[in-house]
Design a protein around this motif. Sequence first.
Motif, mmCIF file in Angstrom:
data_model
loop_
_atom_site.group_PDB
_atom_site.id
_atom_site.type_symbol
_atom_site.label_atom_id
_atom_site.label_comp_id
_atom_site.label_asym_id
_atom_site.label_seq_id
_atom_site.Cartn_x
_atom_site.Cartn_y
_atom_site.Cartn_z
ATOM 1 N N PRO A 1 27.205 33.850 -49.708
ATOM 2 C CA PRO A 1 28.469 33.564 -50.376
ATOM 3 C C PRO A 1 29.232 32.456 -49.688
ATOM 4 O O PRO A 1 29.104 32.243 -48.482
ATOM 5 C CB PRO A 1 29.223 34.899 -50.286
ATOM 6 N N ALA A 2 30.035 31.746 -50.449
ATOM 7 C CA ALA A 2 30.861 30.682 -49.901
ATOM 8 C C ALA A 2 32.039 31.275 -49.156
ATOM 9 O O ALA A 2 32.507 32.370 -49.452
ATOM 10 C CB ALA A 2 31.342 29.760 -51.017
ATOM 11 N N ILE A 3 32.517 30.528 -48.162
ATOM 12 C CA ILE A 3 33.696 30.930 -47.406
ATOM 13 C C ILE A 3 34.881 30.132 -47.906
ATOM 14 O O ILE A 3 34.791 28.923 -48.112
ATOM 15 C CB ILE A 3 33.472 30.678 -45.908
ATOM 16 N N ASP A 4 36.000 30.798 -48.106
ATOM 17 C CA ASP A 4 37.208 30.137 -48.572
ATOM 18 C C ASP A 4 37.607 29.043 -47.584
ATOM 19 O O ASP A 4 37.915 29.334 -46.421
ATOM 20 C CB ASP A 4 38.329 31.165 -48.696
ATOM 21 N N PRO A 5 37.608 27.773 -48.003
ATOM 22 C CA PRO A 5 37.949 26.685 -47.072
ATOM 23 C C PRO A 5 39.395 26.728 -46.597
ATOM 24 O O PRO A 5 39.736 26.094 -45.598
ATOM 25 C CB PRO A 5 37.662 25.416 -47.892
ATOM 26 N N GLY A 6 40.237 27.468 -47.296
ATOM 27 C CA GLY A 6 41.631 27.587 -46.887
ATOM 28 C C GLY A 6 41.902 28.750 -45.952
ATOM 29 O O GLY A 6 43.046 28.986 -45.554
ATOM 30 N N PHE A 7 40.851 29.477 -45.575
ATOM 31 C CA PHE A 7 41.016 30.645 -44.715
ATOM 32 C C PHE A 7 41.551 30.249 -43.337
ATOM 33 O O PHE A 7 41.115 29.268 -42.741
ATOM 34 C CB PHE A 7 39.683 31.369 -44.555
ATOM 35 N N ALA A 8 42.510 31.013 -42.808
ATOM 36 C CA ALA A 8 43.048 30.777 -41.465
ATOM 37 C C ALA A 8 43.608 32.078 -40.919
ATOM 38 O O ALA A 8 44.111 32.923 -41.666
ATOM 39 C CB ALA A 8 44.129 29.704 -41.488
ATOM 40 N N VAL A 9 43.505 32.246 -39.599
ATOM 41 C CA VAL A 9 44.076 33.396 -38.900
ATOM 42 C C VAL A 9 44.997 32.862 -37.809
ATOM 43 O O VAL A 9 44.607 31.977 -37.038
ATOM 44 C CB VAL A 9 42.981 34.277 -38.271
ATOM 45 N N THR A 10 46.219 33.387 -37.751
ATOM 46 C CA THR A 10 47.182 32.966 -36.738
ATOM 47 C C THR A 10 47.281 34.031 -35.662
ATOM 48 O O THR A 10 47.327 35.229 -35.953
ATOM 49 C CB THR A 10 48.567 32.732 -37.362
ATOM 50 N N ARG A 11 47.327 33.570 -34.408
ATOM 51 C CA ARG A 11 47.399 34.527 -33.293
ATOM 52 C C ARG A 11 48.139 33.894 -32.111
ATOM 53 O O ARG A 11 47.651 32.943 -31.509
ATOM 54 C CB ARG A 11 45.991 34.934 -32.861
ATOM 55 N N ASN A 12 49.314 34.410 -31.811
ATOM 56 C CA ASN A 12 50.059 34.036 -30.605
ATOM 57 C C ASN A 12 50.120 32.527 -30.345
ATOM 58 O O ASN A 12 49.739 32.049 -29.283
ATOM 59 C CB ASN A 12 49.469 34.737 -29.382
ATOM 60 N N GLY A 13 50.595 31.795 -31.341
ATOM 61 C CA GLY A 13 50.847 30.377 -31.133
ATOM 62 C C GLY A 13 49.697 29.446 -31.449
ATOM 63 O O GLY A 13 49.837 28.230 -31.339
ATOM 64 N N PHE A 14 48.554 29.979 -31.837
ATOM 65 C CA PHE A 14 47.451 29.122 -32.270
ATOM 66 C C PHE A 14 46.833 29.731 -33.515
ATOM 67 O O PHE A 14 47.086 30.881 -33.852
ATOM 68 C CB PHE A 14 46.398 28.952 -31.168
ATOM 69 N N HIS A 15 46.068 28.946 -34.222
ATOM 70 C CA HIS A 15 45.374 29.492 -35.381
ATOM 71 C C HIS A 15 43.935 29.008 -35.416
ATOM 72 O O HIS A 15 43.589 27.974 -34.836
ATOM 73 C CB HIS A 15 46.095 29.178 -36.701
ATOM 74 N N ILE A 16 43.108 29.802 -36.084
ATOM 75 C CA ILE A 16 41.687 29.499 -36.227
ATOM 76 C C ILE A 16 41.380 29.403 -37.703
ATOM 77 O O ILE A 16 41.793 30.250 -38.497
ATOM 78 C CB ILE A 16 40.822 30.586 -35.560
ATOM 79 N N ARG A 17 40.676 28.355 -38.068
ATOM 80 C CA ARG A 17 40.341 28.144 -39.473
ATOM 81 C C ARG A 17 38.988 27.479 -39.582
ATOM 82 O O ARG A 17 38.365 27.114 -38.582
ATOM 83 C CB ARG A 17 41.410 27.289 -40.154
ATOM 84 N N VAL A 18 38.539 27.333 -40.813
ATOM 85 C CA VAL A 18 37.263 26.674 -41.090
ATOM 86 C C VAL A 18 37.485 25.170 -41.137
ATOM 87 O O VAL A 18 38.403 24.689 -41.805
ATOM 88 C CB VAL A 18 36.675 27.181 -42.417
ATOM 89 N N SER A 19 36.655 24.426 -40.427
ATOM 90 C CA SER A 19 36.782 22.975 -40.416
ATOM 91 C C SER A 19 36.209 22.380 -41.694
ATOM 92 O O SER A 19 35.153 22.813 -42.176
ATOM 93 C CB SER A 19 36.028 22.390 -39.216
ATOM 94 N N PRO A 20 36.872 21.368 -42.251
ATOM 95 C CA PRO A 20 36.259 20.638 -43.366
ATOM 96 C C PRO A 20 35.024 19.896 -42.885
ATOM 97 O O PRO A 20 34.844 19.670 -41.679
ATOM 98 C CB PRO A 20 37.366 19.675 -43.811
ATOM 99 N N SER A 21 34.173 19.509 -43.804
ATOM 100 C CA SER A 21 32.919 18.842 -43.427
ATOM 101 C C SER A 21 33.116 17.380 -43.063
ATOM 102 O O SER A 21 32.239 16.766 -42.443
ATOM 103 C CB SER A 21 31.902 18.957 -44.573
ATOM 104 N N ASP A 22 34.257 16.810 -43.438
ATOM 105 C CA ASP A 22 34.537 15.424 -43.082
ATOM 106 C C ASP A 22 36.047 15.220 -43.035
ATOM 107 O O ASP A 22 36.813 16.158 -43.235
ATOM 108 C CB ASP A 22 33.871 14.451 -44.073
ATOM 109 N N GLY A 23 36.471 13.994 -42.740
ATOM 110 C CA GLY A 23 37.889 13.699 -42.690
ATOM 111 C C GLY A 23 38.427 13.720 -41.270
ATOM 112 O O GLY A 23 37.682 13.915 -40.300
ATOM 113 N N PRO A 24 39.752 13.528 -41.100
ATOM 114 C CA PRO A 24 40.361 13.421 -39.772
ATOM 115 C C PRO A 24 40.149 14.652 -38.891
ATOM 116 O O PRO A 24 39.922 14.518 -37.686
ATOM 117 C CB PRO A 24 41.847 13.208 -40.085
#
Length: 255
Positions: free
Chosen positions: A31-54
Amino acid sequence: MNSVACHEEFRATEMSHKAAHKHTKAGRNHPAIDPGFAVTRNGFHIRVSPSDGPVRRNVDQLIQRMYASRGLSTSQPIAPPSPPPTLQTTLIASQGDRVFGTLTVGVDTGAGLLADTLYRPQIDVARGQGARVCEVTRLAMDPELNSQEALGAIFHLGFIIARFIHGMTDLFAEVHPRHVPYYRRMLGYRVAGPNLICPRVGAPAVLMHLPLSHAEQETLRHGGNKHSRDRSLYQRFFSPVEQGQILRQLNLEAA
């Protein structure tokens, strides 16, 4: 622990098991993973990186910088071949706009893993026993912002992707020999292959193996439990309740 918390933890555990069973049965349907997925934790967040771009360029620059600081050859193709043989998901840890950590999970879709270049005989032993194999690659953390909490969070997200999204059973990693004790002590890996030279970074590597069933059990026992006497990285994972919330965000809850 009160009855409400117990109920929530039981529900999260049950949901995790259902998700793992659901995607294990799915076999090679990834299954595909939602590219907008993110988790915030104590001042930082983790998300899925896009395949290209900045953002992806920032990830590549982080890897180049961190590898060079450890004396690894940046003249070698650190980035995987394009297209890579595996189905890959790159996670990033960031504070504001600053990317300070990254980890990539690669799933064998039938074309093998990057680690097969050096260790196919060893990984084939697991395949021959019915294992569905995946790997962790391109781990880099900027020491200025790195913490055990950030490392635990990004490893846990990688575990969730491998175990519950793709239904994988066995995780492999090529690590520098000096990092072997850390992977053993902090995550329960075992040595699965000899010391060889990894052509991607021009440095020694050892193959490490982690049954994801072990990671699942340790997460349920120690994840988010600051009072646990366990000193492994699993204590820095999300709690079972938080893991359940992440699964709901990823739309993995069984009907």
